[in-house]
Design a protein around this motif. Structure first.
Motif, PDB file in Angstrom:
ATOM      1  N   PRO A   7       0.832  -1.200   0.000  1.00  0.00           N
ATOM      2  CA  PRO A   7       0.000   0.000   0.000  1.00  0.00           C
ATOM      3  C   PRO A   7       0.868   1.252   0.000  1.00  0.00           C
ATOM      4  CG  PRO A   7       0.003  -1.042   2.161  1.00  0.00           C
ATOM      5  CD  PRO A   7       0.772  -1.947   1.245  1.00  0.00           C
ATOM      6  N   SER A   8       0.280   2.375  -0.307  1.00  0.00           N
ATOM      7  CA  SER A   8       1.067   3.607  -0.329  1.00  0.00           C
ATOM      8  C   SER A   8       1.661   3.864   1.046  1.00  0.00           C
ATOM      9  CB  SER A   8       0.208   4.791  -0.760  1.00  0.00           C
ATOM     10  OG  SER A   8      -0.654   5.166   0.280  1.00  0.00           O
ATOM     11  N   ALA A   9       2.854   4.430   1.050  1.00  0.00           N
ATOM     12  CA  ALA A   9       3.537   4.734   2.308  1.00  0.00           C
ATOM     13  C   ALA A   9       2.702   5.697   3.153  1.00  0.00           C
ATOM     14  CB  ALA A   9       4.918   5.313   2.017  1.00  0.00           C
ATOM     15  N   GLU A  10       2.006   6.615   2.499  1.00  0.00           N
ATOM     16  CA  GLU A  10       1.165   7.568   3.221  1.00  0.00           C
ATOM     17  C   GLU A  10       0.028   6.862   3.954  1.00  0.00           C
ATOM     18  OE1 GLU A  10       1.945   7.753  -0.053  1.00  0.00           O
ATOM     19  OE2 GLU A  10       2.262   9.824  -0.655  1.00  0.00           O
ATOM     20  N   PHE A  65      13.306   1.536  22.319  1.00  0.00           N
ATOM     21  CA  PHE A  65      11.970   0.974  22.526  1.00  0.00           C
ATOM     22  C   PHE A  65      10.953   1.734  21.666  1.00  0.00           C
ATOM     23  CE2 PHE A  65       7.846   1.283  24.673  1.00  0.00           C
ATOM     24  CZ  PHE A  65       7.484  -0.047  24.739  1.00  0.00           C
ATOM     25  N   ALA A  66      11.041   3.056  21.666  1.00  0.00           N
ATOM     26  CA  ALA A  66      10.121   3.867  20.854  1.00  0.00           C
ATOM     27  C   ALA A  66      10.251   3.510  19.380  1.00  0.00           C
ATOM     28  CB  ALA A  66      10.402   5.356  21.072  1.00  0.00           C
ATOM     29  N   GLU A  67      11.470   3.296  18.909  1.00  0.00           N
ATOM     30  CA  GLU A  67      11.686   2.952  17.500  1.00  0.00           C
ATOM     31  C   GLU A  67      11.170   1.554  17.192  1.00  0.00           C
ATOM     32  OE1 GLU A  67      12.442   5.316  15.382  1.00  0.00           O
ATOM     33  OE2 GLU A  67      12.480   6.561  17.178  1.00  0.00           O
ATOM     34  N   GLY A  68      11.393   0.617  18.102  1.00  0.00           N
ATOM     35  CA  GLY A  68      10.881  -0.736  17.902  1.00  0.00           C
ATOM     36  C   GLY A  68       9.364  -0.758  17.827  1.00  0.00           C
ATOM     37  N   LEU A  69       8.723   0.015  18.683  1.00  0.00           N
ATOM     38  CA  LEU A  69       7.265   0.072  18.686  1.00  0.00           C
ATOM     39  C   LEU A  69       6.749   0.681  17.387  1.00  0.00           C
ATOM     40  CD1 LEU A  69       4.724  -0.572  20.234  1.00  0.00           C
ATOM     41  CD2 LEU A  69       4.941   1.644  21.401  1.00  0.00           C
ATOM     42  N   ARG A  70       7.418   1.714  16.918  1.00  0.00           N
ATOM     43  CA  ARG A  70       7.020   2.316  15.642  1.00  0.00           C
ATOM     44  C   ARG A  70       7.169   1.311  14.501  1.00  0.00           C
ATOM     45  NH1 ARG A  70       9.535   8.475  16.138  1.00  0.00           N
ATOM     46  NH2 ARG A  70       7.897   9.227  17.545  1.00  0.00           N
ATOM     47  N   ALA A  71       8.250   0.563  14.518  1.00  0.00           N
ATOM     48  CA  ALA A  71       8.470  -0.444  13.467  1.00  0.00           C
ATOM     49  C   ALA A  71       7.367  -1.497  13.494  1.00  0.00           C
ATOM     50  CB  ALA A  71       9.842  -1.095  13.634  1.00  0.00           C
ATOM     51  N   HIS A 139      11.366   3.645   5.166  1.00  0.00           N
ATOM     52  CA  HIS A 139      11.788   5.016   5.474  1.00  0.00           C
ATOM     53  C   HIS A 139      10.710   6.012   5.061  1.00  0.00           C
ATOM     54  CE1 HIS A 139      14.998   8.419   4.933  1.00  0.00           C
ATOM     55  NE2 HIS A 139      14.268   8.590   6.000  1.00  0.00           N
ATOM     56  N   GLN A 140      10.146   5.813   3.889  1.00  0.00           N
ATOM     57  CA  GLN A 140       9.099   6.722   3.410  1.00  0.00           C
ATOM     58  C   GLN A 140       7.884   6.692   4.335  1.00  0.00           C
ATOM     59  OE1 GLN A 140       8.254   5.886  -0.724  1.00  0.00           O
ATOM     60  NE2 GLN A 140      10.437   5.706  -1.185  1.00  0.00           N
ATOM     61  N   ALA A 141       7.434   5.499   4.691  1.00  0.00           N
ATOM     62  CA  ALA A 141       6.268   5.378   5.573  1.00  0.00           C
ATOM     63  C   ALA A 141       6.563   5.991   6.944  1.00  0.00           C
ATOM     64  CB  ALA A 141       5.863   3.912   5.712  1.00  0.00           C
ATOM     65  N   TYR A 142       7.747   5.720   7.472  1.00  0.00           N
ATOM     66  CA  TYR A 142       8.146   6.280   8.763  1.00  0.00           C
ATOM     67  C   TYR A 142       8.125   7.803   8.691  1.00  0.00           C
ATOM     68  CZ  TYR A 142      10.779   6.992  13.078  1.00  0.00           C
ATOM     69  OH  TYR A 142      11.163   7.376  14.342  1.00  0.00           O
ATOM     70  N   ARG A 143       8.705   8.342   7.642  1.00  0.00           N
ATOM     71  CA  ARG A 143       8.796   9.801   7.488  1.00  0.00           C
ATOM     72  C   ARG A 143       7.404  10.433   7.453  1.00  0.00           C
ATOM     73  NH1 ARG A 143      11.380  10.695   2.399  1.00  0.00           N
ATOM     74  NH2 ARG A 143      13.380  10.315   3.368  1.00  0.00           N
ATOM     75  N   TYR A 144       6.476   9.818   6.728  1.00  0.00           N
ATOM     76  CA  TYR A 144       5.109  10.338   6.691  1.00  0.00           C
ATOM     77  C   TYR A 144       4.462  10.301   8.078  1.00  0.00           C
ATOM     78  CZ  TYR A 144       4.900  10.510   1.577  1.00  0.00           C
ATOM     79  OH  TYR A 144       5.117  10.817   0.255  1.00  0.00           O
ATOM     80  N   ALA A 145       4.777   9.280   8.847  1.00  0.00           N
ATOM     81  CA  ALA A 145       4.157   9.111  10.163  1.00  0.00           C
ATOM     82  C   ALA A 145       4.785  10.001  11.236  1.00  0.00           C
ATOM     83  CB  ALA A 145       4.230   7.646  10.585  1.00  0.00           C
TER      84      ALA A 145
END
Length: 193
Positions: A7-10, A65-71, A139-145
């Protein structure tokens, strides 16, 4: 045969932020965070967090931990949208992946939280991808979020491989082989009880 596309990163970013908000609002989230952050010597891994320059578990555990949760939320969003477990295993950085292992090792808490949130967490070691790259899909999806991911933890795949080579050499000098999967240490005779 139908081919499912990512799906789109956005779209993934929007859903991942909703999932993260719901997980963090859950009544058992503090217990889940505390259990996951009990990232002590029992969790030592020779090839995950040690690739972080001047890594300090005490200082780095909470931000990691914050990064793992985001992933995990990004992966959950991809799975929810596509229904495809393999596709949901989007590339994440090696140290971030290691932290996700600490998180999924809290199965009761995580299962109850995700059941209440209504979103399954996806992770299967033999399908994971730790070949995260700058400007790639994750990276794109993370950046949008959430904006730019911290470079300290989101280490590009090629740089991660270089650092693993440095570590491999250091470990071998100390007698640890195969990235800590074997060693040459002879502990001698056991001490009598």
């Amino acid at each position: 045969m139908t081919t499912v596309e990512l799906p789109s990163a956005e779209r993934v970013a929007v859903r991942a932020t909703e999932i993260l908000t719901a997980i963090e609002a859950d009544q058992e989230f503090p217990a889940f965070a505390a259990a996951s952050l009990k990232y002590n010597e029992d969790w030592t891994c020779y090839s995950g967090t040690p690739i972080i320059s001047r890594y300090n578990q005490e200082a780095d555990a909470a931000p990691l931990f914050a990064e793992g949760l985001r992933a995990l939320c990004l992966k959950a969003a991809v799975f929810e949208i596509t229904g495809d477990e393999k596709m949901a295993e989007i590339p994440i950085a090696i140290p971030v992946d290691e932290m996700t292992h600490a998180m999924i090792a809290q199965p009761q808490l995580l299962a109850r939280i995700t059941a209440r949130v209504g979103v399954p967490i996806i992770h299967q070691t033999n399908q994971e991808h730790t070949d995260w790259r700058t400007e790639g899909y994750t990276h794109q999806a993370y950046r949008y979020a959430w904006g730019e991911p911290p470079e300290r933890y989101w280490i590009d795949h090629e740089e991660a491989q270089r650092r693993l080579g440095v570590l491999r050499g250091k470990y071998e000098e100390a007698g640890f082989l195969n990235m800590g999967q074997a060693h040459l240490i002879d502990f001698g005779e056991p001490v009598a009880a």
